[in-house]
Design an enzyme around this catalytic site. Sequence first.
Site, PDB file in Angstrom:
ATOM      1  N   ASN A  18       0.833  -1.204   0.000  1.00 34.25           N
ATOM      2  CA  ASN A  18       0.000   0.000   0.000  1.00 34.25           C
ATOM      3  C   ASN A  18       0.870   1.257   0.000  1.00 34.25           C
ATOM      4  OD1 ASN A  18      -2.885  -0.597  -0.055  1.00 34.25           O
ATOM      5  ND2 ASN A  18      -2.519  -1.716   1.843  1.00 34.25           N
ATOM      6  N   ARG A  69       3.452  -1.383  25.986  1.00 33.85           N
ATOM      7  CA  ARG A  69       2.831  -0.784  24.806  1.00 33.85           C
ATOM      8  C   ARG A  69       2.811   0.730  24.917  1.00 33.85           C
ATOM      9  NH1 ARG A  69      -0.069  -3.384  21.332  1.00 33.85           N
ATOM     10  NH2 ARG A  69      -0.487  -5.081  22.811  1.00 33.85           N
ATOM     11  N   MET A  94       1.469  -3.708  12.155  1.00 37.01           N
ATOM     12  CA  MET A  94       0.882  -4.791  12.928  1.00 37.01           C
ATOM     13  C   MET A  94       1.055  -4.570  14.437  1.00 37.01           C
ATOM     14  SD  MET A  94      -0.410  -6.338  10.455  1.00 37.01           S
ATOM     15  CE  MET A  94      -1.084  -7.763  11.288  1.00 37.01           C
ATOM     16  N   ARG A  95       0.448  -3.485  14.890  1.00 40.35           N
ATOM     17  CA  ARG A  95       0.471  -3.168  16.311  1.00 40.35           C
ATOM     18  C   ARG A  95      -0.911  -2.683  16.721  1.00 40.35           C
ATOM     19  NH1 ARG A  95       4.014  -4.070  20.079  1.00 40.35           N
ATOM     20  NH2 ARG A  95       3.691  -2.015  20.998  1.00 40.35           N
ATOM     21  N   ILE A  96      -1.382  -3.132  17.885  1.00 38.62           N
ATOM     22  CA  ILE A  96      -2.571  -2.542  18.488  1.00 38.62           C
ATOM     23  C   ILE A  96      -2.120  -1.305  19.252  1.00 38.62           C
ATOM     24  CG2 ILE A  96      -4.417  -2.847  20.167  1.00 38.62           C
ATOM     25  CD1 ILE A  96      -4.425  -5.808  19.467  1.00 38.62           C
ATOM     26  N   ASN A 111      -6.586   3.821   8.798  1.00 41.06           N
ATOM     27  CA  ASN A 111      -6.142   2.447   8.609  1.00 41.06           C
ATOM     28  C   ASN A 111      -6.973   1.818   7.496  1.00 41.06           C
ATOM     29  OD1 ASN A 111      -4.738  -0.002   9.264  1.00 41.06           O
ATOM     30  ND2 ASN A 111      -6.543  -0.714  10.377  1.00 41.06           N
ATOM     31  N   HIS A 113      -8.644  -1.977   6.556  1.00 43.90           N
ATOM     32  CA  HIS A 113      -8.943  -3.287   7.136  1.00 43.90           C
ATOM     33  C   HIS A 113      -9.471  -4.210   6.042  1.00 43.90           C
ATOM     34  CE1 HIS A 113      -9.945  -6.157  10.248  1.00 43.90           C
ATOM     35  NE2 HIS A 113     -11.131  -6.327   9.696  1.00 43.90           N
ATOM     36  N   SER A 140     -11.934  -1.887   3.784  1.00 43.43           N
ATOM     37  CA  SER A 140     -12.504  -0.627   4.259  1.00 43.43           C
ATOM     38  C   SER A 140     -11.404   0.286   4.777  1.00 43.43           C
ATOM     39  CB  SER A 140     -13.498  -0.882   5.405  1.00 43.43           C
ATOM     40  OG  SER A 140     -14.481  -1.820   5.059  1.00 43.43           O
ATOM     41  N   LEU A 148     -11.101  -1.359  18.433  1.00 45.01           N
ATOM     42  CA  LEU A 148     -10.438  -2.001  17.295  1.00 45.01           C
ATOM     43  C   LEU A 148     -11.365  -2.109  16.087  1.00 45.01           C
ATOM     44  CD1 LEU A 148      -7.820  -3.448  16.388  1.00 45.01           C
ATOM     45  CD2 LEU A 148      -8.890  -5.581  17.136  1.00 45.01           C
ATOM     46  N   ASP A 149     -10.913  -1.558  14.965  1.00 45.76           N
ATOM     47  CA  ASP A 149     -11.608  -1.661  13.679  1.00 45.76           C
ATOM     48  C   ASP A 149     -13.037  -1.125  13.739  1.00 45.76           C
ATOM     49  OD1 ASP A 149      -9.314  -2.948  12.696  1.00 45.76           O
ATOM     50  OD2 ASP A 149     -10.086  -4.922  13.238  1.00 45.76           O
TER      51      ASP A 149
END
Length: 223
Positions: A18, A69, A94-96, A111, A113, A140, A148-149
């Site tokens: 991307n 974190r 790839m991190r929350i 972001n 998804h 999306s 999250l998302d």
Amino acid sequence: MTGSPLPVVVLISGSGSNLQAFIDGRDEGSLPIDIRAVISNKPEAYGLVRAEQAGIPTRVLPHRDFDSREAYDEALRAMIDEVAPELVILAGFMRILSTGFVDHYQGRLINIHPSLLPAFRGLDTHQRALAAGVREHGCSVHFVTPDLDAGPVIVQGPVAVHDNDDPQSLAERVHGQEHRVYPLAVRWLAEGRVEMRGERAYLDGMPLVTAPRLEPGQDPGTL
């Protein structure tokens, strides 16, 4: 296009496909952005090579170097803010992210998804879509919120699910749509057409009750 390019930072963890779509759009003149830095939590991420080849500054901030974190996110925030972007783009990062980090960039953090949200939040979206027997899947672009998302969706890229699909074949078609809809969303943000107000996304001053959809083969300029 007129006006100054939108200053952005792109966060990655992997191949950076991307990111490459953003670089291509920038170089072709269709995407009015200034990519001020590409930051990865993984030094081996191939996206760093893509950025270096395009003359974009890169930085690596390994998450394993931090005890929590929150400590990592605070260091990441400081690194981002050094280059003063107006938009932070998660492109396979790839991190929350912690609530404090997300709140700091509220309305300026996006972001992509790999599902048609709100369906299939979380991981393993392609496998779950096939297991559920849906006939349509996709991706999306959304504003990031602490849940999250669950942030407001800006635009979606649907794909048909074929009878002979497996997770890999479905993922490949979804990736193709990602490379079309993510630059479109970033372009809208750069042009001032999209913004987040409260818990909603607005396009051209109107609340998005249903996110626009860029169908396969459709000209993005028609949206």
